[in-house]
Motif scaffolding. Structure first.
Motif, mmCIF file in Angstrom:
data_model
loop_
_atom_site.group_PDB
_atom_site.id
_atom_site.type_symbol
_atom_site.label_atom_id
_atom_site.label_comp_id
_atom_site.label_asym_id
_atom_site.label_seq_id
_atom_site.Cartn_x
_atom_site.Cartn_y
_atom_site.Cartn_z
ATOM 1 N N VAL A 148 0.895 -1.149 0.000
ATOM 2 C CA VAL A 148 0.000 0.000 0.000
ATOM 3 C C VAL A 148 0.935 1.200 0.000
ATOM 4 N N THR A 181 -2.102 5.927 1.235
ATOM 5 C CA THR A 181 -3.509 5.933 1.617
ATOM 6 C C THR A 181 -3.724 7.009 2.668
ATOM 7 N N VAL A 224 -8.247 5.842 6.097
ATOM 8 C CA VAL A 224 -8.572 4.618 5.359
ATOM 9 C C VAL A 224 -7.715 3.430 5.821
ATOM 10 N N CYS A 225 -6.688 3.666 6.616
ATOM 11 C CA CYS A 225 -5.768 2.602 7.020
ATOM 12 C C CYS A 225 -6.497 1.402 7.635
ATOM 13 N N VAL A 234 -8.297 -0.633 5.011
ATOM 14 C CA VAL A 234 -7.370 -1.450 4.225
ATOM 15 C C VAL A 234 -7.035 -2.732 4.993
ATOM 16 N N ALA A 284 -0.222 11.160 4.111
ATOM 17 C CA ALA A 284 -0.608 9.795 3.737
ATOM 18 C C ALA A 284 0.269 8.784 4.468
ATOM 19 N N TRP A 326 -11.295 1.466 -2.627
ATOM 20 C CA TRP A 326 -10.960 2.829 -2.220
ATOM 21 C C TRP A 326 -10.153 3.475 -3.337
ATOM 22 N N ILE A 364 -6.411 5.265 -2.961
ATOM 23 C CA ILE A 364 -5.156 4.651 -2.532
ATOM 24 C C ILE A 364 -4.335 4.193 -3.747
#
Length: 163
Positions: free
Chosen positions: A9, A12, A16-17, A20, A45, A69, A72
């Motif tokens: 990743v 992001t 949103v972590c 994920v 981010a 999402w 990301i």
């Protein structure tokens, strides 16, 4: 026969972590707690990566789960396993998802039929070069490269698919 791969990743939003992590956990049917670090290329981010083990096709499931999402940036790789080609997925906002077959060395593999189709459709050398760049995911690689470089030395989490 299990296979393995890596989820990167690259970028992001902080909010949103946890989503994920839940998406990856849902695919792997195991709890996931990634080590998030700052992404210097995208202030504010976060980035994380994790190795995984699972059945062939898990890479595609992970990519499908993460593309929910659109903000990301990520990559998912799946190594080749007995009788199954490897895969590489790259996602960049505004560009979408790229998928390619990969060989044992991690190189993108273009099959004979696909190459013949590209050659037949190309009307000029520039068109051939453009079609090959597209088939190799060159634009995705170019957009992700600064994010990859910024992640050198970041911590890696190892995960195993249950079931």
């Amino acid at each position: 026969m299990p296979t393995r791969g890596v989820v990167y990743v690259h970028s992001t939003p902080l909010a949103v972590c946890s989503h994920v992590e839940w998406a990856i956990a849902r695919v792997l049917a195991a709890p996931v707690n990634l080590q998030w670090t700052a992404q210097p290329v995208d202030p504010g981010a976060r980035r994380a990566e994790c190795g995984w083990t699972g059945r062939p096709g898990t890479g595609a499931e992970l990519a499908a789960a993460l593309r929910q999402w659109p903000m990301i940036r990520f990559e998912v790789t799946e190594e080749p396993s007995a009788g199954v080609d490897g895969e590489r997925f790259m996602y960049v906002p505004g560009r979408g998802l790229f998928r390619a077959t990969v060989g044992a060395a991690g190189d993108i593999q273009l099959g004979e039929d696909r190459l013949r189709g590209i050659m037949a459709a190309a009307r000029a050398p520039e068109a051939l070069a453009h079609a090959l760049d597209k088939a190799l995911g060159t634009a995705w690689d170019a957009e992700l490269e600064p994010y990859r470089y910024a992640g050198d030395g970041a911590p890696v989490t190892l995960l195993t698919r249950v079931g």
